[in-house]
Design an enzyme around this catalytic site. Structure first.
Site, PDB file in Angstrom:
ATOM      1  N   GLU A 104       0.824  -1.206   0.000  1.00 58.89           N
ATOM      2  CA  GLU A 104       0.000   0.000   0.000  1.00 58.89           C
ATOM      3  C   GLU A 104       0.862   1.262   0.000  1.00 58.89           C
ATOM      4  O   GLU A 104       0.595   2.212  -0.753  1.00 58.89           O
ATOM      5  CB  GLU A 104      -0.924   0.001   1.228  1.00 58.89           C
TER       6      GLU A 104
ATOM      7  N   CYS B 265      -0.377   0.319   7.564  1.00 58.10           N
ATOM      8  CA  CYS B 265      -0.789   0.800   6.237  1.00 58.10           C
ATOM      9  C   CYS B 265      -2.115   1.552   6.299  1.00 58.10           C
ATOM     10  O   CYS B 265      -2.377   2.416   5.462  1.00 58.10           O
ATOM     11  CB  CYS B 265      -0.893  -0.379   5.267  1.00 58.10           C
TER      12      CYS B 265
ATOM     13  N   ARG C 239      19.763 -22.494  -8.361  1.00 62.97           N
ATOM     14  CA  ARG C 239      20.663 -22.166  -9.466  1.00 62.97           C
ATOM     15  C   ARG C 239      20.073 -21.142 -10.438  1.00 62.97           C
ATOM     16  O   ARG C 239      20.583 -20.972 -11.547  1.00 62.97           O
ATOM     17  CB  ARG C 239      21.064 -23.445 -10.204  1.00 62.97           C
TER      18      ARG C 239
ATOM     19  N   GLY D  48      14.264 -38.756   0.382  1.00 63.66           N
ATOM     20  CA  GLY D  48      14.060 -40.052  -0.234  1.00 63.66           C
ATOM     21  C   GLY D  48      12.821 -40.713   0.337  1.00 63.66           C
ATOM     22  O   GLY D  48      12.072 -40.117   1.126  1.00 63.66           O
TER      23      GLY D  48
ATOM     24  N   SER E 189       8.120 -40.908   6.691  1.00 61.58           N
ATOM     25  CA  SER E 189       8.118 -40.378   8.054  1.00 61.58           C
ATOM     26  C   SER E 189       7.376 -39.052   8.122  1.00 61.58           C
ATOM     27  O   SER E 189       6.640 -38.780   9.078  1.00 61.58           O
ATOM     28  CB  SER E 189       9.556 -40.198   8.551  1.00 61.58           C
TER      29      SER E 189
END
Length: 366
Positions: A50, A82, A205, A292, A298
């Site tokens: 704003e 704001c 990257r 993995g 888990s």
């Protein structure tokens, strides 16, 4: 009206990856049918949308309408409220997309504006505005990170060949999309098995991007001190979560710049529920889980996953022993399956991304 809010959404997305744990917000100021100001929250600690929009105006905003994707704040944080700037500006109408779930705001900003004579229009493109800040909304309500489980697999559900070779399952377009996610989310989490097998750097990257905080789940503290995540820990924040408590074992990692968090053990692994609460206390609002099969199971079993991103390549690997995205013991019957909801499909050249919400969300508040 919707077109102006769509423009505010476009602006808000420019803050992606830079504003956390704040929300992405965009604002557009319209007068006499013309846009006279635009702004967005560009970086944590900098001007809110704003105030940025008001600052961009080169003419009087008296009587103008402001379109903003999220309810204006009314509390002091890194920036002043704001609502104060809006009231001082002379804007007559504020059109809002999402209500702010933050208890410090949550309807209070709207109330202040209305009490001071500002016309309020709510819920314009509400679904789109809510979706923009799913991370912020989750973090504000639970005080824990929004966790996205990401994996790449073949159509027959393999993440690697039976030899363990996994470069590359998906094509370049999909891999670039993953880099965008590393910029988008605050942290990336893997298990120690991934670090030992691949010695990854776990960075983003993309040019002009930020690197995620790196989190390694390492129950027995087996991460090599020579691994890339350890040797670069002074340049890129690296957290190792472990059940190890012996100071003489932890100290070498801390000396390299790693932050070591000791948590309880659960089912032979790091207690992910405890870990996720501690990470929330560190103001980490989102995690891209690139683990993995063991860590993925888990995480699901612990109830910490909010979203799944499955990158699927049009390939078949076969192999009875070839790795799959989610291992562990699994569920007993299909009726016990984790249910995915609100799935959407994104085409990435020859590959497909299926992005889904995880239901039910059994995660607890901390």
């Amino acid at each position: 009206m919707e077109n102006y809010m769509k423009r505010a959404l476009e602006l808000a997305k420019k803050g992606c990856g830079w504003v956390s744990p704040n929300p992405m917000v965009g604002a557009v100021i319209v007068k006499d049918g013309q846009i006279i100001g635009e702004g967005y929250h560009a970086k944590y600690g900098e001007l809110h949308a704003e105030r940025a929009a008001l600052k961009s105006c080169t003419q009087s905003v008296t009587g103008a309408t402001m379109y903003v994707t999220l309810e204006p704040c009314c509390h002091h944080g890194k920036q002043p409220p704001c609502v104060d700037a809006i009231l001082q500006s002379g804007i007559s109408t504020v059109v809002i997309g999402s209500s702010d779930p933050n208890p410090l705001v949550s309807g209070k900003g709207i109330k202040i504006l209305r009490e001071n004579g500002v016309n309020i229009i709510e819920h314009v493109l509400k679904n789109e505005c809510n979706a923009l800040n799913e991370v912020f909304f989750h973090f504000i309500r639970t005080k824990t990170p929004f966790v996205v489980m990401k994996y790449a697999m073949t159509i027959d559900g393999k993440i690697a060949a039976y030899t363990g070779a996994s470069k590359w399952i998906t094509g370049e377009t999909a891999r670039n999309h993953v880099q965008e996610q590393r910029h988008r989310y605050s942290a990336i989490m893997v298990g120690v098995g991934t670090v030992l097998a691949d010695d990854p750097l776990l960075t983003c990257r993309i040019p002009n991007s930020k690197n995620p905080i790196r989190i390694i789940c390492d129950t027995k503290l087996r991460t090599l001190l020579t691994s890339q995540v350890v040797t670069t820990a002074k340049q890129i924040k690296t957290i190792i979560a472990t059940c190890e408590t012996e100071k003489n074992k932890i100290l070498p990692y801390e000396n390299t710049g790693c932050v070591v968090i000791s948590v309880k053990e659960a089912n032979g692994h790091v207690d992910l529920k405890e870990l996720i609460c501690k990470l929330g206390q560190m103001q980490i609002d989102s995690i891209l889980l690139e683990g993995g099969g063991t860590l993925n199971w888990s995480a699901l079993e612990s109830g910490i996953v909010q979203k799944v991103q499955a990158y699927i390549a049009p390939k078949l690997l076969g192999g009875q022993t070839a790795k799959t995205p989610i291992e562990g013991i699994g569920v007993k019957t299909p009726d016990d399956a984790f249910i995915l909801n609100n799935s959407k499909i994104i085409h990435l050249s020859d590959d497909i991304l299926i992005e889904s919400e995880v239901l039910p969300n059994v995660h607890r508040n901390c």
